[in-house]
Write an enzyme that holds these catalytic residues in place. Structure first.
Site, PDB file in Angstrom:
ATOM      1  N   TYR A   1       0.839  -1.211   0.000  1.00 39.71           N
ATOM      2  CA  TYR A   1       0.000   0.000   0.000  1.00 39.71           C
ATOM      3  C   TYR A   1       0.877   1.266   0.000  1.00 39.71           C
ATOM      4  O   TYR A   1       0.640   2.206  -0.765  1.00 39.71           O
ATOM      5  CB  TYR A   1      -0.888  -0.049   1.240  1.00 39.71           C
TER       6      TYR A   1
ATOM      7  N   LYS B   1       1.081   4.204  -2.812  1.00 42.08           N
ATOM      8  CA  LYS B   1       0.751   5.600  -2.484  1.00 42.08           C
ATOM      9  C   LYS B   1       1.953   6.525  -2.685  1.00 42.08           C
ATOM     10  O   LYS B   1       1.796   7.696  -3.044  1.00 42.08           O
ATOM     11  CB  LYS B   1       0.221   5.687  -1.044  1.00 42.08           C
TER      12      LYS B   1
END
Ligand code: NDP
Length: 250
Positions: A158, A162
């Protein structure tokens, strides 16, 4: 809906049916945008969001597309532009997580998160940039995360997606700065949605502990920042990351 000429600005929000995406759709509708609400599987939620947007006196439609599919992304952006005759704003909000420590993380966990969060934004932006360049006007806003700036144990996939979004944001900002198209990122902290509801109590406690504001954030607080960056008034702001995190990332 048939193609039509329109004087209202128009926006497309990926993953706009629920959570932060829904709040963004509503903030944009309140600001006078016609809104295309993308969803992957939550059709009822997306239709409900469309109805809520219409209450602000604008037009709104729900459009199904899976952002992990490049052809879906291209079709989504083109359909959005044709629906209202223009596309002024793209918000790349669709996102998933698959949290695990790296020793337990499988390639499928990594690919799923990168394909949705990063490659989905790449494919939607690619088509949107072409349209916006021709219009010599556009706003692209990528929903990153405090985790993309600072990392987080158990979220390497993740965090990579990002952080990648921030690199994508800054690069596109440089490619399109002279064409009237701005590209910025919003980095939320710990926000109350289905995504964070799924966290363990211990993880929630630890996250809250890291927030100087001492509370979880609301989707509307993220949406207000997005609406700001989506406005015509922000023409000299590009390549920036606006944190909406109660001070978490300071
Ligand atoms: P939710 O889990 O509540 O919502 C996720 C949204 O993404 C849904 O609308 C979902 O649509 C959509 N989505 C997921 N996969 C796809 C896909 N393949 N194609 C199209 N849409 C898809 O998450 P949040 O609202 O919390 O998160 C929204 C964004 O904000 C994400 O990018 C997330 O990473 C980011 N963020 C969230 C934070 C938080 O604390 N909540 C903090 C920092 C960033 P559907 O239901 O139709 O599948």
């Amino acid at each position: 809906m048939s193609e039509q000429q329109n004087t209202r600005p128009a926006a497309l929000v990926t993953g706009g049916g629920r959570g932060i995406g829904r709040a963004i759709c509503l903030a944009l509708a309140k600001a006078g945008f016609d809104v295309c609400i993308n969803y992957a599987s939550s059709s009822a939620a997306a239709e409900e969001t469309a109805e809520q947007c219409k209450a602000f006196g604008v037009q709104a439609v729900a459009l199904q597309a899976d952002v992990t599919n490049p052809a879906d992304c291209q079709n989504l952006v083109e359909t959005a532009a044709n629906t209202f005759g223009r596309l002024d704003v793209l918000v790349n909000n669709a996102g998933v997580n698959a949290d695990k420590l790296i020793l337990r993380m499988q390639e499928i966990d990594f690919d799923k998160v990168i394909d949705t969060n990063l490659k989905g934004a790449f494919f939607c932006s690619k088509t949107a940039c072409k349209l916006m360049m021709r219009q010599r006007y556009g706003r692209i806003i990528n929903i990153s995360s405090v985790v993309g700036l600072h990392g987080n144990a158990g979220q390497s996939n993740y965090a990579a997606s990002k952080a990648g979004l921030i690199g994508l944001t800054k690069s596109l900002a440089k490619e399109f700065a002279a064409r009237g198209v701005t590209v910025n990122a919003v980095a939320p902290g710990f926000i109350e949605t289905d995504m964070t509801a799924a966290m363990s109590d211990a993880a929630k406690e630890a996250a809250l502990h890291a927030v100087p504001a001492g509370r979880i954030g609301h989707a509307e607080e993220v949406a207000n920042a997005v609406a700001f960056l989506a406005s015509a008034e922000t023409s000299y702001i590009t390549g920036q990351v606006l944190c909406v995190d109660g001070g978490m990332g300071m």
